[in-house]
Design a protein around this motif. Structure first.
Motif, short mmCIF file in Angstrom:
data_model
loop_
_atom_site.label_atom_id
_atom_site.label_comp_id
_atom_site.label_asym_id
_atom_site.label_seq_id
_atom_site.Cartn_x
_atom_site.Cartn_y
_atom_site.Cartn_z
N ASP A 245 39.10 86.76 28.49
CA ASP A 245 37.95 87.61 28.17
C ASP A 245 38.43 88.77 27.31
OD1 ASP A 245 35.35 88.50 28.19
OD2 ASP A 245 35.34 89.14 30.28
N ARG A 246 37.49 89.42 26.66
CA ARG A 246 37.81 90.56 25.77
C ARG A 246 37.27 91.85 26.36
NH1 ARG A 246 39.04 89.41 20.22
NH2 ARG A 246 39.25 91.66 20.18
N TYR A 247 38.02 92.91 26.19
CA TYR A 247 37.61 94.28 26.48
C TYR A 247 37.84 95.05 25.20
CZ TYR A 247 37.14 93.97 31.57
OH TYR A 247 36.71 93.69 32.84
N GLY A 248 36.90 94.99 24.28
CA GLY A 248 37.09 95.61 22.97
C GLY A 248 38.30 94.99 22.30
N PRO A 249 39.31 95.81 21.92
CA PRO A 249 40.48 95.26 21.24
C PRO A 249 41.54 94.71 22.21
CG PRO A 249 40.66 97.63 21.34
CD PRO A 249 39.31 97.27 21.93
N TYR A 250 41.17 94.47 23.45
CA TYR A 250 42.10 93.97 24.46
C TYR A 250 41.67 92.60 24.95
CZ TYR A 250 43.63 98.77 24.41
OH TYR A 250 44.08 99.99 24.00
N ALA A 251 42.64 91.79 25.33
CA ALA A 251 42.39 90.48 25.92
C ALA A 251 42.92 90.50 27.35
CB ALA A 251 43.09 89.39 25.13
N VAL A 252 42.15 89.94 28.26
CA VAL A 252 42.55 89.86 29.67
C VAL A 252 42.44 88.41 30.12
CG1 VAL A 252 41.86 92.22 30.16
CG2 VAL A 252 40.23 90.38 30.53
N ILE A 253 43.28 88.05 31.09
CA ILE A 253 43.28 86.69 31.60
C ILE A 253 42.99 86.74 33.10
CG2 ILE A 253 44.62 84.60 31.91
CD1 ILE A 253 46.36 85.59 29.53
N PHE A 254 41.85 86.17 33.48
CA PHE A 254 41.49 86.09 34.88
C PHE A 254 41.93 84.75 35.43
CE2 PHE A 254 38.29 89.00 33.11
CZ PHE A 254 38.45 90.08 33.96
N ALA B 258 41.77 82.55 39.11
CA ALA B 258 41.17 82.50 40.44
C ALA B 258 42.20 82.53 41.56
CB ALA B 258 40.29 81.26 40.57
N ASP B 259 43.45 82.20 41.26
CA ASP B 259 44.49 82.15 42.29
C ASP B 259 45.12 83.51 42.59
OD1 ASP B 259 44.13 79.41 42.56
OD2 ASP B 259 45.61 78.95 41.02
N THR B 260 44.81 84.53 41.80
CA THR B 260 45.42 85.85 42.00
C THR B 260 44.46 86.95 41.57
OG1 THR B 260 47.30 87.26 41.44
CG2 THR B 260 46.56 85.76 39.73
N ASP B 261 44.61 88.13 42.17
CA ASP B 261 43.79 89.29 41.78
C ASP B 261 44.36 89.99 40.56
OD1 ASP B 261 41.92 88.98 43.79
OD2 ASP B 261 42.96 90.33 45.18
N ALA B 262 45.67 89.84 40.32
CA ALA B 262 46.33 90.52 39.20
C ALA B 262 45.78 89.99 37.88
CB ALA B 262 47.83 90.31 39.27
N VAL B 263 45.64 90.91 36.90
CA VAL B 263 45.05 90.57 35.61
C VAL B 263 45.99 91.01 34.49
CG1 VAL B 263 43.05 90.83 34.11
CG2 VAL B 263 42.74 90.92 36.59
N PRO B 264 46.62 90.07 33.78
CA PRO B 264 47.44 90.44 32.63
C PRO B 264 46.55 90.97 31.50
CG PRO B 264 47.87 88.17 33.32
CD PRO B 264 46.67 88.64 34.05
N VAL B 265 47.01 92.02 30.83
CA VAL B 265 46.25 92.64 29.75
C VAL B 265 47.13 92.75 28.51
CG1 VAL B 265 44.92 94.67 29.05
CG2 VAL B 265 44.94 93.98 31.46
N PHE B 266 46.59 92.32 27.38
CA PHE B 266 47.28 92.36 26.09
C PHE B 266 46.35 92.99 25.06
CE2 PHE B 266 48.73 88.67 28.40
CZ PHE B 266 50.10 88.65 28.19
N THR B 267 46.93 93.50 23.96
CA THR B 267 46.09 93.90 22.83
C THR B 267 45.65 92.63 22.12
OG1 THR B 267 47.83 94.01 21.17
CG2 THR B 267 47.44 96.01 22.49
N GLU B 268 44.69 92.75 21.23
CA GLU B 268 44.23 91.58 20.48
C GLU B 268 45.32 90.99 19.59
OE1 GLU B 268 40.97 92.75 17.96
OE2 GLU B 268 42.00 94.57 17.36
N TYR B 269 46.41 91.75 19.37
CA TYR B 269 47.53 91.26 18.57
C TYR B 269 48.66 90.70 19.43
CZ TYR B 269 45.04 93.78 14.98
OH TYR B 269 44.06 94.21 14.12
#
Length: 56
Positions: free
Chosen positions: A4-13, A15-26
């Motif tokens: 999913d996108r959060y503006g210029p950020y990408a996140v990966i959800f 279902a097996d974990t609550d932790a969410v990796p976050v990256f910039t769009e680059y």
């Protein structure tokens, strides 16, 4: 897994974990949010407007 996108950020959800990796769009690593509720806080710290910035 869901990407999913959060503006210029990408996140990966996952279902097996609550932790969410976050990256910039680059693909720059921002960090690992402990839960979906903490994504905004993690991005704020990365951008220098969170608690880390206030303590300096």
């Amino acid at each position: 897994m869901l990407l999913d996108r959060y503006g210029p950020y990408a996140v990966i959800f996952d279902a097996d974990t609550d932790a969410v990796p976050v990256f910039t769009e680059y693909g720059v690593w921002v960090g690992l949010a402990a839960s979906p509720d903490s994504i905004d806080e993690l991005i704020g710290v990365f951008e220098g407007r969170g608690q880390a910035a206030e303590s300096t």
